[in-house]
Every structure is written in structure tokens, then in C-alpha cells.
Design a protein around this motif. Structure first.
Motif, PDB file in Angstrom:
ATOM      1  N   THR A 130       0.827  -1.204   0.000  1.00  0.00           N
ATOM      2  CA  THR A 130       0.000   0.000   0.000  1.00  0.00           C
ATOM      3  C   THR A 130       0.865   1.259   0.000  1.00  0.00           C
ATOM      4  OG1 THR A 130      -1.750  -1.161   1.180  1.00  0.00           O
ATOM      5  CG2 THR A 130      -1.818   1.243   1.231  1.00  0.00           C
ATOM      6  N   LEU A 131       1.910   1.260   0.815  1.00  0.00           N
ATOM      7  CA  LEU A 131       2.807   2.420   0.853  1.00  0.00           C
ATOM      8  C   LEU A 131       3.522   2.621  -0.478  1.00  0.00           C
ATOM      9  CD1 LEU A 131       4.319   2.084   4.429  1.00  0.00           C
ATOM     10  CD2 LEU A 131       2.698   3.802   3.615  1.00  0.00           C
ATOM     11  N   ASP A 132       3.925   1.534  -1.124  1.00  0.00           N
ATOM     12  CA  ASP A 132       4.551   1.652  -2.451  1.00  0.00           C
ATOM     13  C   ASP A 132       3.578   2.255  -3.464  1.00  0.00           C
ATOM     14  OD1 ASP A 132       6.929   0.601  -1.535  1.00  0.00           O
ATOM     15  OD2 ASP A 132       6.530  -1.434  -2.281  1.00  0.00           O
ATOM     16  N   GLU A 133       2.334   1.804  -3.421  1.00  0.00           N
ATOM     17  CA  GLU A 133       1.320   2.326  -4.340  1.00  0.00           C
ATOM     18  C   GLU A 133       1.060   3.813  -4.081  1.00  0.00           C
ATOM     19  OE1 GLU A 133      -1.369   2.502  -7.400  1.00  0.00           O
ATOM     20  OE2 GLU A 133      -0.044   0.842  -6.893  1.00  0.00           O
ATOM     21  N   LEU A 134       0.976   4.193  -2.814  1.00  0.00           N
ATOM     22  CA  LEU A 134       0.781   5.609  -2.478  1.00  0.00           C
ATOM     23  C   LEU A 134       1.971   6.448  -2.924  1.00  0.00           C
ATOM     24  CD1 LEU A 134      -0.816   5.373   1.076  1.00  0.00           C
ATOM     25  CD2 LEU A 134      -1.914   6.139  -1.027  1.00  0.00           C
ATOM     26  N   GLY A 135       3.168   5.908  -2.764  1.00  0.00           N
ATOM     27  CA  GLY A 135       4.361   6.620  -3.222  1.00  0.00           C
ATOM     28  C   GLY A 135       4.351   6.828  -4.719  1.00  0.00           C
TER      29      GLY A 135
END
Length: 73
Positions: A22-27
Motif C-alpha cells: 500500500t505504501l509503495d502504491e501511495l508513493g
């Protein structure tokens, strides 16, 4: 009912992996380059509209006319 430590560790690892994804996608979504590309695509799509294109040409012609009029007064 008590859970086994291995089961708890597996659940924690799955949650950690999901959070990392999720954090990678948000980044990726929040990257400034992506905002620029999205804005550029939107602006170019607006210029494809004949009404917008003609309006801009009229405005540009009026600006040129105003500048020339001021120069040759």
C-alpha cells in the motif's frame, strides 16, 4: 481459543506485506512527476477541443493587435 504463535507471526507478516504494498502504491501515485504528466495530458486534451482552440487564437490575435496598436501610436 488461543492462537498458535506461528499463526500470529504469519498474520503479522501478511499485514506487514500488505502495508508495504500500500505504501509503495501511495508513493507511486503521489510522485510529483505523475502529477505533471496528468496535468499535461489534461491540458493537451483541452486544446483538442475546437472551441478552446478557437478561443485561444482569438485571444492571441487580440493581444497581438493591442501590442501593435501601442507600438505604432
Amino acid at each position: 481459543m488461543a492462537r498458535h504463535p506461528q499463526e500470529i507471526e504469519r498474520d503479522i507478516e501478511q499485514a506487514r506485506d500488505a502495508l508495504a504494498e500500500t505504501l509503495d502504491e501511495l508513493g507511486t501515485r503521489a510522485h510529483p512527476k505523475r502529477f505533471v504528466e496528468t496535468a499535461q495530458t489534461s491540458v493537451l486534451a483541452k486544446f483538442d477541443n475546437p472551441k478552446v482552440r478557437i478561443s485561444l487564437m482569438v485571444i492571441a490575435a487580440l493581444v497581438v493587435f493591442a501590442i501593435l496598436r501601442r507600438l505604432f501610436r
